[in-house]
Design a protein around this motif. Structure first.
Motif, PDB file in Angstrom:
ATOM      1  N   LEU A  41       0.829  -1.200   0.000  1.00  0.00           N
ATOM      2  CA  LEU A  41       0.000   0.000   0.000  1.00  0.00           C
ATOM      3  C   LEU A  41       0.866   1.254   0.000  1.00  0.00           C
ATOM      4  O   LEU A  41       0.600   2.214  -0.726  1.00  0.00           O
ATOM      5  N   LEU A  42       1.900   1.254   0.810  1.00  0.00           N
ATOM      6  CA  LEU A  42       2.819   2.397   0.853  1.00  0.00           C
ATOM      7  C   LEU A  42       3.453   2.646  -0.505  1.00  0.00           C
ATOM      8  O   LEU A  42       3.550   3.793  -0.957  1.00  0.00           O
ATOM      9  N   ALA A  43       3.908   1.575  -1.151  1.00  0.00           N
ATOM     10  CA  ALA A  43       4.561   1.723  -2.454  1.00  0.00           C
ATOM     11  C   ALA A  43       3.596   2.291  -3.486  1.00  0.00           C
ATOM     12  O   ALA A  43       3.973   3.119  -4.323  1.00  0.00           O
ATOM     13  N   ALA A  44       2.334   1.857  -3.428  1.00  0.00           N
ATOM     14  CA  ALA A  44       1.333   2.356  -4.369  1.00  0.00           C
ATOM     15  C   ALA A  44       1.011   3.825  -4.109  1.00  0.00           C
ATOM     16  O   ALA A  44       0.842   4.614  -5.048  1.00  0.00           O
ATOM     17  N   LEU A  45       0.931   4.219  -2.837  1.00  0.00           N
ATOM     18  CA  LEU A  45       0.585   5.608  -2.506  1.00  0.00           C
ATOM     19  C   LEU A  45       1.738   6.570  -2.774  1.00  0.00           C
ATOM     20  O   LEU A  45       1.519   7.706  -3.203  1.00  0.00           O
ATOM     21  N   SER A  46       2.971   6.114  -2.521  1.00  0.00           N
ATOM     22  CA  SER A  46       4.125   7.000  -2.656  1.00  0.00           C
ATOM     23  C   SER A  46       4.567   7.183  -4.100  1.00  0.00           C
ATOM     24  O   SER A  46       5.229   8.170  -4.425  1.00  0.00           O
ATOM     25  N   GLY A  47       4.225   6.235  -4.970  1.00  0.00           N
ATOM     26  CA  GLY A  47       4.686   6.281  -6.350  1.00  0.00           C
ATOM     27  C   GLY A  47       5.848   5.355  -6.615  1.00  0.00           C
ATOM     28  O   GLY A  47       6.317   5.254  -7.753  1.00  0.00           O
ATOM     29  N   GLU A  48       6.311   4.654  -5.593  1.00  0.00           N
ATOM     30  CA  GLU A  48       7.375   3.667  -5.818  1.00  0.00           C
ATOM     31  C   GLU A  48       6.871   2.522  -6.697  1.00  0.00           C
ATOM     32  O   GLU A  48       7.635   1.917  -7.438  1.00  0.00           O
ATOM     33  N   PHE A  92       1.745   8.092 -11.761  1.00  0.00           N
ATOM     34  CA  PHE A  92       2.829   9.049 -11.565  1.00  0.00           C
ATOM     35  C   PHE A  92       3.904   8.459 -10.659  1.00  0.00           C
ATOM     36  O   PHE A  92       3.614   7.703  -9.735  1.00  0.00           O
ATOM     37  N   ASN A  93       5.161   8.857 -10.903  1.00  0.00           N
ATOM     38  CA  ASN A  93       6.242   8.408 -10.033  1.00  0.00           C
ATOM     39  C   ASN A  93       6.282   9.252  -8.761  1.00  0.00           C
ATOM     40  O   ASN A  93       5.514  10.210  -8.597  1.00  0.00           O
ATOM     41  N   ALA A  94       7.194   8.910  -7.866  1.00  0.00           N
ATOM     42  CA  ALA A  94       7.256   9.579  -6.563  1.00  0.00           C
ATOM     43  C   ALA A  94       7.550  11.073  -6.712  1.00  0.00           C
ATOM     44  O   ALA A  94       6.974  11.899  -5.989  1.00  0.00           O
ATOM     45  N   ALA A  95       8.421  11.446  -7.626  1.00  0.00           N
ATOM     46  CA  ALA A  95       8.787  12.855  -7.793  1.00  0.00           C
ATOM     47  C   ALA A  95       7.581  13.689  -8.235  1.00  0.00           C
ATOM     48  O   ALA A  95       7.362  14.800  -7.731  1.00  0.00           O
ATOM     49  N   ARG A  96       6.791  13.165  -9.176  1.00  0.00           N
ATOM     50  CA  ARG A  96       5.599  13.899  -9.636  1.00  0.00           C
ATOM     51  C   ARG A  96       4.616  14.083  -8.494  1.00  0.00           C
ATOM     52  O   ARG A  96       3.999  15.145  -8.348  1.00  0.00           O
ATOM     53  N   ARG A  97       4.455  13.057  -7.678  1.00  0.00           N
ATOM     54  CA  ARG A  97       3.507  13.159  -6.557  1.00  0.00           C
ATOM     55  C   ARG A  97       3.999  14.159  -5.513  1.00  0.00           C
ATOM     56  O   ARG A  97       3.193  14.883  -4.925  1.00  0.00           O
ATOM     57  N   ARG A  98       5.307  14.194  -5.267  1.00  0.00           N
ATOM     58  CA  ARG A  98       5.846  15.203  -4.348  1.00  0.00           C
ATOM     59  C   ARG A  98       5.558  16.608  -4.879  1.00  0.00           C
ATOM     60  O   ARG A  98       5.191  17.510  -4.114  1.00  0.00           O
ATOM     61  N   PHE A 113       6.214  11.972   2.179  1.00  0.00           N
ATOM     62  CA  PHE A 113       6.281  10.530   2.412  1.00  0.00           C
ATOM     63  C   PHE A 113       7.457  10.201   3.314  1.00  0.00           C
ATOM     64  O   PHE A 113       8.583  10.637   3.074  1.00  0.00           O
ATOM     65  N   VAL A 114       7.199   9.439   4.384  1.00  0.00           N
ATOM     66  CA  VAL A 114       8.252   8.953   5.280  1.00  0.00           C
ATOM     67  C   VAL A 114       8.184   7.436   5.293  1.00  0.00           C
ATOM     68  O   VAL A 114       7.228   6.854   5.808  1.00  0.00           O
ATOM     69  N   PRO A 115       9.183   6.736   4.723  1.00  0.00           N
ATOM     70  CA  PRO A 115       9.157   5.268   4.694  1.00  0.00           C
ATOM     71  C   PRO A 115       9.483   4.695   6.058  1.00  0.00           C
ATOM     72  O   PRO A 115       9.970   5.394   6.953  1.00  0.00           O
ATOM     73  N   GLU A 116       9.224   3.384   6.218  1.00  0.00           N
ATOM     74  CA  GLU A 116       9.475   2.764   7.514  1.00  0.00           C
ATOM     75  C   GLU A 116      10.945   2.475   7.753  1.00  0.00           C
ATOM     76  O   GLU A 116      11.385   2.384   8.900  1.00  0.00           O
TER      77      GLU A 116
END
Length: 510
Positions: free
Chosen positions: A295-302, A321-327, A333-336
């Motif tokens: 779920l995290l990977a899908a939400l963050s764009g990873e 979109f990739n992570a940069a576009r979403r930022r 986003f803070v990963p575990e």
């Protein structure tokens, strides 16, 4: 009867800090002994000295009444000392079985070991698949590997660092029962935890450390959480102010998110749906390995495999979109995993700022503005009370809690519209945890939509407006945090009474 372990005058100095300053500690056979202290108090260094991973500059170690010079971890294991580190020592490209075999005699048969792993993991309520490669495991699942590896050695002294972070309340009780049984059979346990209620419920003795020194020894069963906190940090815990509020518009909308496994051991996501609103904290509870990573990977764009419209950020579809576009569109986003994903270990804190601050303020004409990133890093260190040697300190030089404060602060300074944060206080002491939680609530009050994925139920109940549970890749509809008990959430985390979860969230939000 001799004490199982006696430390006298243990001292360890590093160029910039005295990690242990004349520390003395005694652990009796069959005793569950807590070591309590803030991040950076010297607990980890002391445990590494006991385990032979660090050599003390001065002091004496007695093992079962005889002086011992523990040269390395192999020598510690031969004595009967096992340890589960906060930062795991696992090889990503090896399987669970192969990793555990590295600490056992060379003639160990892998098929026999896999059976033992399954049996031991089941006995302690720590589900593991022996043939999985470690790189496919979440942080919580990796911790289970470490715990099972330690238990397989049948130790005389078991050192546990934050062992309950991956467990439901019911599984915690089962583990506590097991630890009490081990203690009754003579096994000594050194127990490091930042959960004061756990220490009071489980441990016979508590040694409190601050600034590398022992500041007190007590029977935690006779103390309150507040009195233990005062012994540890010299003050009462910060109080998180809450307020009644009305959430704003939906900022993150997930609808019909289904994803097949990205690798054979991943968890498939089934029809995930929820809405996250401005000015609210939505908590996600679940036992590690039930789809949180996916779920995290899908939400963050990873992982950009989702249907484009399955994830909408501030009204805009972003599923591909990739992570940069979403930022750029306002996602924080803070990963575990702090080291390796949240921060580059060998890079300075200033350079680590660039992982999420890449704009005109920090980069111009293709050139890094080093003065700007140093100033940003210094402001994070100051505002969040990060104990570090300044902006040029390497990320790996910080304790886990201080690095976590830096990473969380780095994201908050971006003033995101939506913040997705995983395990915000993993391995963080109670003072730093209260500070991080307070900052998350303040961010919510400023209008940010905050999604917190955590295995700490107390944390979720403290800061969440609503809570939802993920189990086996399915998400149960959010419920107001004040309307449900920890026991019920624990049952849902175990997959009990989880029927009808798919799509239920959308119905509840309508």
């Amino acid at each position: 009867m001799n004490a199982r372990l006696t430390l006298t005058g243990i001292t360890k100095k590093y160029p910039s800090v005295v990690a242990n300053d004349g520390v003395s500690l005694t652990v009796q056979p069959g005793e569950i002994h807590a070591v309590l202290g803030e991040n950076g108090a010297g607990k980890s260094t002391l445990m590494k000295i006991i385990y032979g991973a660090v050599k003390p500059d001065a002091g004496q170690v007695l093992w079962n009444g005889a002086e011992a010079r523990i040269a390395n971890p192999a020598a510690a294991r031969q004595l009967g000392i096992a340890m589960v580190f906060q930062h795991f020592s696992l090889f990503d490209t090896l399987t669970v079985t192969e990793n555990i075999a590295l600490g056992l005699p060379p003639d160990t048969k892998l098929d026999t070991l896999a059976t033992r792993i399954t049996e031991t993991a089941g006995q302690y309520g720590l589900a593991l698949e022996p043939q999985r490669h470690v790189h496919t495991l979440s942080v919580g699942e990796r911790q289970r590997v470490e715990i099972v590896r330690a238990l397989l050695t049948k130790p005389q002294l078991l050192i546990l660092d934050e062992p309950t972070s991956v467990l439901t309340p019911q599984a915690v009780e089962k583990l506590f029962g097991t630890l009490r049984q081990l203690a009754s059979e003579g096994c000594s346990i050194l127990y490091i935890s930042h959960k004061l209620d756990e220490i009071r419920a489980l441990c016979h003795t508590c040694t409190v450390m601050r600034g590398g020194r022992v500041t007190g020894v007590c029977d935690p069963r006779q103390e309150t959480a507040a009195s233990l906190s005062r012994m540890m940090i010299g003050a009462d815990l910060p109080h998180i102010e809450t307020r009644s509020h009305t959430p704003g518009a939906a900022k993150l909308v997930v609808k019909g998110l289904s994803l097949p496994r990205s690798h054979p051991f991943a968890t498939e996501l089934h029809d995930i749906g929820f809405e996250l609103h401005a000015g609210e904290v939505l908590g996600v509870a679940g036992v590690s390995g039930n789809g949180q990573q996916e779920l995290l990977a899908a939400l963050s764009g990873e992982d950009p495999r989702a249907a484009h419209d399955a994830i909408r950020l501030d009204g805009r579809p972003v599923g591909r979109f990739n992570a940069a576009r979403r930022r750029d569109l306002g996602l924080g986003f803070v990963p575990e995993e702090r080291l390796g994903r949240g921060a580059v270990p060998d890079m300075s804190l200033a350079n680590n700022v660039l992982l999420s601050h890449q704009g005109p303020a920090t980069v111009g004409m293709g050139m890094v503005r080093f003065g700007a990133i140093n100033k940003l890093a210094a402001s994070i260190i100051s505002r969040f009370g990060v104990k570090a040697g300044g902006p040029q300190a390497a990320a790996r030089s910080l304790s886990g809690g201080n690095l976590q404060k830096f990473i969380v602060g780095r994201e908050m300074l971006r003033q995101p519209k939506v913040l997705v944060i995983a395990q915000p206080t993993w391995g963080v002491d109670v003072g730093a945890a209260a500070q991080i939680r307070g900052e998350l609530v303040a961010l919510r009050d400023a209008g940010c939509a905050v999604l917190v994925i955590s295995e700490e139920l107390d944390e979720l109940f403290e800061i969440s407006d609503r809570i939802m549970v993920i189990a086996k890749g399915r998400l149960r509809s959010p419920v107001p945090a004040h309307s449900v008990s920890r026991e019920q959430i624990g049952l849902w985390m175990s997959g009990i009474d989880h029927a009808g979860a798919a799509g239920e969230a959308q119905h509840a939000e309508a």
